[in-house]
Scaffold this active site. Structure first.
Site, mmCIF file in Angstrom:
data_model
loop_
_atom_site.group_PDB
_atom_site.id
_atom_site.type_symbol
_atom_site.label_atom_id
_atom_site.label_comp_id
_atom_site.label_asym_id
_atom_site.label_seq_id
_atom_site.Cartn_x
_atom_site.Cartn_y
_atom_site.Cartn_z
ATOM 1 N N GLY A 148 -12.099 -22.184 -0.961
ATOM 2 C CA GLY A 148 -11.506 -20.879 -1.296
ATOM 3 C C GLY A 148 -10.740 -20.332 -0.116
ATOM 4 O O GLY A 148 -10.744 -20.916 0.982
ATOM 5 N N SER A 149 -10.085 -19.189 -0.337
ATOM 6 C CA SER A 149 -9.196 -18.661 0.696
ATOM 7 C C SER A 149 -9.964 -18.128 1.915
ATOM 8 O O SER A 149 -9.410 -18.083 3.014
ATOM 9 C CB SER A 149 -8.306 -17.565 0.101
ATOM 10 N N ASP A 193 -19.427 -20.442 3.273
ATOM 11 C CA ASP A 193 -18.582 -20.408 2.073
ATOM 12 C C ASP A 193 -18.350 -18.956 1.631
ATOM 13 O O ASP A 193 -19.123 -18.059 1.983
ATOM 14 C CB ASP A 193 -19.258 -21.199 0.939
ATOM 15 N N GLY A 194 -17.320 -18.765 0.841
ATOM 16 C CA GLY A 194 -17.003 -17.451 0.287
ATOM 17 C C GLY A 194 -17.791 -17.203 -0.995
ATOM 18 O O GLY A 194 -18.628 -18.008 -1.399
ATOM 19 N N LYS A 209 -20.175 -17.366 -7.729
ATOM 20 C CA LYS A 209 -19.137 -18.189 -7.129
ATOM 21 C C LYS A 209 -18.449 -18.989 -8.218
ATOM 22 O O LYS A 209 -18.930 -19.058 -9.327
ATOM 23 C CB LYS A 209 -19.767 -19.156 -6.103
ATOM 24 N N GLY A 210 -17.317 -19.592 -7.864
ATOM 25 C CA GLY A 210 -16.682 -20.515 -8.789
ATOM 26 C C GLY A 210 -15.349 -20.079 -9.359
ATOM 27 O O GLY A 210 -14.811 -20.741 -10.234
ATOM 28 N N GLU A 246 -20.266 -26.990 -4.666
ATOM 29 C CA GLU A 246 -20.733 -25.945 -3.742
ATOM 30 C C GLU A 246 -22.240 -25.772 -3.875
ATOM 31 O O GLU A 246 -22.960 -25.693 -2.876
ATOM 32 C CB GLU A 246 -20.025 -24.620 -4.044
HETATM 33 C C1 5RP Z 1 -14.718 -21.431 -5.194
HETATM 34 C C2 5RP Z 1 -15.562 -20.281 -4.762
HETATM 35 C C3 5RP Z 1 -14.996 -19.375 -3.724
HETATM 36 O O1 5RP Z 1 -15.812 -19.417 -2.611
HETATM 37 C C4 5RP Z 1 -14.941 -17.984 -4.267
HETATM 38 O O2 5RP Z 1 -14.192 -18.023 -5.468
HETATM 39 C C5 5RP Z 1 -14.303 -17.024 -3.277
HETATM 40 O O3 5RP Z 1 -12.968 -17.378 -3.108
HETATM 41 P P1 5RP Z 1 -12.003 -16.618 -2.109
HETATM 42 O O4 5RP Z 1 -12.575 -16.799 -0.747
HETATM 43 O O5 5RP Z 1 -10.676 -17.296 -2.295
HETATM 44 O O6 5RP Z 1 -11.966 -15.173 -2.506
HETATM 45 O O7 5RP Z 1 -16.656 -20.082 -5.201
HETATM 46 O O8 5RP Z 1 -15.338 -22.150 -6.216
#
Ligand code: 5RP
Length: 253
Positions: free
Chosen positions: A46-47, A102-103, A115-116, A124
């Protein structure tokens, strides 16, 4: 003689406006401070997680981190890590991970997560359930009073076989919460299903009301044949780093 008051206002530094991406980067860099040489690391997707992976790559290049092994949570993160020269491995070789970063899409006060949104929830969850410490990095827009508050979808990965049947059963499970199940598509305008790294589809669940006990909801979803995994990460995060305009807040389990 008393001087006349100055007509021009005193010089003060102009306020810095931080973008959401700046906040993501601030949270990510803070999390990387917990990384030590020799660690096996879960690399999120993710970003927000992208900033953490970039930073790990940078510290490796500078020789400030050594002997790191990364376990990526998606094909995209795998590619990013390869481009940064981060040595990679997998759960078969390294079944225990020291630290994953992770985000998340939502974080509640008990540090439960959704998440997801990026579609990588299965890998993840596999990686992050194998780690000794899981640090979640978010900007403060992800902080919610209860899971579902943001109105964003709760993703469920399903096998493509008869996905409509699975979507209908998922929707029926949460009829009491006004659930609407929608197949995730590549683009909003297209009917082309979004395909996960594992060759599956994602059904996004939208709720009008609170779904109640999350553990019960999780068990009900996982009991459905055809469901592979869902995006609720319950009782998994050890630390959450939240970056906001006023600074960083760190919450520990
Ligand atoms: C990807 C995820 C990401 O960690 C979640 O969607 C957060 O994304 P971002 O950091 O782009 O806001 O779970 O499957």
């Amino acid at each position: 003689e008393v001087g006349l008051p100055s007509l021009s206002p005193p010089l003060s530094p102009s306020p810095v406006i931080l973008t959401q991406d700046d906040l993501k980067k601030i949270a990510a860099y803070k999390a990387v401070e917990y990384v030590e040489s020799g660690m096996v690391l879960g690399l999120g997707t993710g970003s927000t997680a992208k900033h953490a992976v970039d930073r790990i790559g940078e510290l490796l290049r500078q020789g400030k981190l050594k002997n790191i092994v990364g376990i990526p949570t998606s094909k995209k993160t795998h590619e990013q890590a390869v481009s940064l020269g981060i040595p990679l491995s997998d759960l078969d070789t390294h079944p225990t991970i020291d630290l994953a970063i992770d985000g998340a899409d939502e974080v509640d006060p008990s540090l439960n997560l959704v998440k997801g949104r990026g579609g990588s929830l299965l890998r993840e969850k596999m990686v992050e359930s194998a780690c000794k410490r899981f640090i979640v990095i978010v900007d403060d827009s992800k902080w919610v009073r209860f899971i579902g508050e943001s109105g964003l979808a709760m993703p469920v990965e399903v096998v493509p076989f008869c996905w409509k049947f699975s979507a209908k059963r998922l929707q029926n499970l949460f009829e009491y919460a006004g659930c609407v199940a929608k197949l995730r598509t590549e683009k909003e305008s297209s009917a082309q299903p979004f395909v996960t790294d594992n060759g599956n589809f994602i059904v996004d669940l939208y709720f009008k009301k609170d779904i109640g006990d999350l553990k019960i909801a999780s068990d009900k979803i996982l009991r459905l044949a055809g469901v592979v995994e869902h995006g609720m990460f319950l009782d998994m995060a050890s630390t959450v780093i939240v970056a906001g305009e006023l600074g960083i807040t760190i919450k520990h389990k």
